[in-house]
Scaffold this active site. Structure first.
Site, PDB file in Angstrom:
ATOM      1  N   ALA A   1      55.799  22.655  44.178  1.00  0.00           N
ATOM      2  CA  ALA A   1      56.279  23.615  45.197  1.00  0.00           C
ATOM      3  C   ALA A   1      55.502  24.923  45.116  1.00  0.00           C
ATOM      4  O   ALA A   1      56.039  25.989  45.368  1.00  0.00           O
ATOM      5  CB  ALA A   1      57.779  23.852  45.000  1.00  0.00           C
ATOM      6  N   GLY A   2      54.222  24.808  44.751  1.00  0.00           N
ATOM      7  CA  GLY A   2      53.386  26.010  44.628  1.00  0.00           C
ATOM      8  C   GLY A   2      52.790  26.421  45.957  1.00  0.00           C
ATOM      9  O   GLY A   2      53.435  26.301  47.011  1.00  0.00           O
TER      10      GLY A   2
ATOM     11  N   GLY B   1      52.128  23.345  48.258  1.00  0.00           N
ATOM     12  CA  GLY B   1      53.447  22.753  48.547  1.00  0.00           C
ATOM     13  C   GLY B   1      54.214  23.556  49.587  1.00  0.00           C
ATOM     14  O   GLY B   1      54.804  23.003  50.522  1.00  0.00           O
TER      15      GLY B   1
ATOM     16  N   ARG C   1      42.189  25.604  40.165  1.00  0.00           N
ATOM     17  CA  ARG C   1      41.054  26.227  39.472  1.00  0.00           C
ATOM     18  C   ARG C   1      41.183  27.743  39.414  1.00  0.00           C
ATOM     19  O   ARG C   1      41.785  28.358  40.284  1.00  0.00           O
ATOM     20  CB  ARG C   1      39.759  25.942  40.247  1.00  0.00           C
ATOM     21  CG  ARG C   1      39.238  24.581  40.082  1.00  0.00           C
ATOM     22  CD  ARG C   1      37.820  24.525  40.571  1.00  0.00           C
ATOM     23  NE  ARG C   1      37.709  24.393  42.022  1.00  0.00           N
ATOM     24  CZ  ARG C   1      36.565  24.447  42.684  1.00  0.00           C
ATOM     25  NH1 ARG C   1      35.436  24.691  42.020  1.00  0.00           N
ATOM     26  NH2 ARG C   1      36.528  24.282  43.977  1.00  0.00           N
TER      27      ARG C   1
ATOM     28  N   ASN D   1      45.885  18.260  34.064  1.00  0.00           N
ATOM     29  CA  ASN D   1      46.532  17.583  35.196  1.00  0.00           C
ATOM     30  C   ASN D   1      46.784  16.089  34.972  1.00  0.00           C
ATOM     31  O   ASN D   1      47.664  15.513  35.613  1.00  0.00           O
ATOM     32  CB  ASN D   1      45.721  17.814  36.480  1.00  0.00           C
ATOM     33  CG  ASN D   1      45.880  19.254  36.979  1.00  0.00           C
ATOM     34  OD1 ASN D   1      46.705  20.001  36.450  1.00  0.00           O
ATOM     35  ND2 ASN D   1      45.130  19.638  37.980  1.00  0.00           N
TER      36      ASN D   1
ATOM     37  N   SER E   1      46.135  16.869  44.056  1.00  0.00           N
ATOM     38  CA  SER E   1      45.812  17.471  42.754  1.00  0.00           C
ATOM     39  C   SER E   1      44.387  17.118  42.316  1.00  0.00           C
ATOM     40  O   SER E   1      43.922  15.989  42.504  1.00  0.00           O
ATOM     41  CB  SER E   1      46.793  16.973  41.686  1.00  0.00           C
ATOM     42  OG  SER E   1      48.126  17.118  42.123  1.00  0.00           O
ATOM     43  N   ASN E   2      43.746  18.082  41.672  1.00  0.00           N
ATOM     44  CA  ASN E   2      42.377  17.894  41.187  1.00  0.00           C
ATOM     45  C   ASN E   2      42.325  17.538  39.703  1.00  0.00           C
ATOM     46  O   ASN E   2      43.258  17.869  38.976  1.00  0.00           O
ATOM     47  CB  ASN E   2      41.590  19.204  41.408  1.00  0.00           C
ATOM     48  CG  ASN E   2      40.996  19.264  42.800  1.00  0.00           C
ATOM     49  OD1 ASN E   2      40.486  18.274  43.304  1.00  0.00           O
ATOM     50  ND2 ASN E   2      41.038  20.451  43.401  1.00  0.00           N
TER      51      ASN E   2
ATOM     52  N   ARG F   1      35.715  22.316  56.629  1.00  0.00           N
ATOM     53  CA  ARG F   1      34.853  23.436  56.213  1.00  0.00           C
ATOM     54  C   ARG F   1      33.469  23.285  56.840  1.00  0.00           C
ATOM     55  O   ARG F   1      32.903  24.239  57.392  1.00  0.00           O
ATOM     56  CB  ARG F   1      34.744  23.465  54.684  1.00  0.00           C
ATOM     57  CG  ARG F   1      36.037  23.926  54.036  1.00  0.00           C
ATOM     58  CD  ARG F   1      36.002  23.858  52.521  1.00  0.00           C
ATOM     59  NE  ARG F   1      37.212  24.488  51.981  1.00  0.00           N
ATOM     60  CZ  ARG F   1      37.761  24.185  50.819  1.00  0.00           C
ATOM     61  NH1 ARG F   1      37.233  23.235  50.048  1.00  0.00           N
ATOM     62  NH2 ARG F   1      38.848  24.810  50.407  1.00  0.00           N
TER      63      ARG F   1
ATOM     64  N   HIS G   1      35.175  14.512  45.730  1.00  0.00           N
ATOM     65  CA  HIS G   1      35.510  15.904  46.029  1.00  0.00           C
ATOM     66  C   HIS G   1      34.930  16.792  44.927  1.00  0.00           C
ATOM     67  O   HIS G   1      35.636  17.309  44.076  1.00  0.00           O
ATOM     68  CB  HIS G   1      37.035  16.046  46.087  1.00  0.00           C
ATOM     69  CG  HIS G   1      37.501  17.385  46.549  1.00  0.00           C
ATOM     70  ND1 HIS G   1      36.976  18.033  47.636  1.00  0.00           N
ATOM     71  CD2 HIS G   1      38.469  18.212  46.067  1.00  0.00           C
ATOM     72  CE1 HIS G   1      37.605  19.190  47.807  1.00  0.00           C
ATOM     73  NE2 HIS G   1      38.498  19.319  46.858  1.00  0.00           N
TER      74      HIS G   1
END
Ligand SMILES: NC(=O)c1ccc[n+]([C@@H]2O[C@H](COP(=O)([O-])OP(=O)(O)OC[C@H]3O[C@@H](n4cnc5c(N)ncnc54)[C@H](O)[C@@H]3O)[C@@H](O)[C@H]2O)c1
Length: 312
Positions: free
Chosen positions: A11-12, A15, A85, A98, A122-123, A154, A178
């Site tokens: 929920a960051g 999120g 990051r 992670n 997520s990375n 992008r 990615h």
């Protein structure tokens, strides 16, 4: 028809924006899940978002929780759990932190929402989506990674600005992992059918490709954390394609079983998303140079996947 349930795991920053977009677009009810230490934060965010629906007119409900039982039966899960990051870090630097988080998510997902269509953000993306699929044993149609839609957005924006063209007319595609070796596919880039190669000089295109490859890092350097508006918009485009059976052709990290010559690897390729999840993986014709770039990108992804496999 019953309302759909969208579970947002994490929920960051991403999120929260995912929840905002899902509610505004009336895709269904959203559940913002986070760890117990962040449960009150998730509940507060959900309440704030739900109050905004009084102005947007959306009937979607928002809930914050740290209890997986509240996510049970979700139609779609979008996973942003983990850390982003910081300046100077590569995505691959995040693997040690992670990986256990993704394993925890995978175990709970298997138990509580085994039928969900899962979009991992997520990375390091390609390795994290690989591990989630491996650990849950879910079908490849049901587990996809989001990166290509963002990287292509992008690329499209930089092309539109360089050409003073409308963003609506730009068709751009970025494949591969990615990471900094991602593959902007120039042969598939057009301004409504007119090849960009006919419109921009090679040195300008090369500069745009270099900026696209470092597009995430540019924002991390500016903000001190990673991007969230465009990543959330990108994942919502994929969720919407699934929920509304749109059959959209999008670049997404899909599990390859021989396609493009790669096996047992997740990497960005053109896919079709509809009610069946990842319904098709398209093998488009690539130039020799693009094939070489894809190989370099696949090698980079494989190195991180090998780290993941070793730590099982
Ligand atoms: N794929 C892409 O294109 C892309 C783009 C941008 C960011 N990212 C990645 O997305 C991830 C999230 O980014 P963010 O900016 O939202 O980060 P954030 O720190 O704002 O939010 C991540 C949230 O995950 C939560 N979390 C940690 N462990 C958890 C667990 N076990 N279960 C549930 N939640 C848990 C944290 O408490 C936090 O609230 C990062 O790994 C970032 O690198 C990917």
């Amino acid at each position: 028809m019953a309302k759909k349930k969208i579970g947002l795991i994490g929920a960051g920053n991403i999120g929260g924006e995912l929840a905002n977009l899902a509610l505004t677009k009336q895709l269904g009810d959203v559940v913002l899940f986070d760890i117990p230490a962040k449960e009150k934060f998730a509940k507060g965010k959900a309440l704030d978002l739900e109050q905004a629906t009084a102005l947007s007119g959306s009937d979607g409900k928002a809930t914050g929780t740290s209890n997986w039982a509240d996510v049970a039966g979700a139609d779609v899960l979008i996973v942003t759990a983990g850390i982003p990051r910081k300046p100077g870090q590569s995505r691959d630097d995040l693997v040690a932190t992670n990986l256990p988080i993704i394993r925890d998510v995978a175990d709970n997902m298997k138990k509580h929402c085994p039928d969900a269509f899962v979009i991992v953000i997520s990375n390091p993306l390609d390795a994290m989506v690989y591990e989630l699929k491996r650990r849950t044993g879910a079908k490849r149609e049901k587990v996809v990674g989001m990166a290509g839609v963002l990287d292509s957005a992008r690329f499209a924006l930089f092309l539109a600005r360089a050409l003073d063209a409308s963003i609506k007319d730009v068709r751009a595609m970025v494949l591969g992992g990615h990471g900094d070796d991602m593959v902007p596919v120039l042969s598939a880039c057009t301004i409504n059918g007119v090849p960009v190669r006919e419109l921009l000089a090679k040195d300008k295109l090369d500069a745009i490709i270099a900026r696209t490859r470092k597009g995430g890092g540019e924002i991390v350097e500016l903000m001190g954390t990673s991007a969230y508006y465009a990543p959330a918009s990108s994942a919502i485009a994929m969720a919407e394609a699934y929920l509304l059976d749109q059959k959209r052709l999008l670049p997404g990290a899909a599990y390859l079983d021989g396609e493009y010559g790669y096996k047992d690897l997740y990497m960005g390729v053109p896919i079709v998303i509809g009610a069946g999840g990842v319904e098709k993986i398209l093998e488009v014709k690539l130039s020799d140079e693009e094939k070489e770039m894809l190989k370099k990108s696949a090698d980079s992804v494989q190195k991180v996947v090998d780290v993941v496999k070793k730590s099982t």
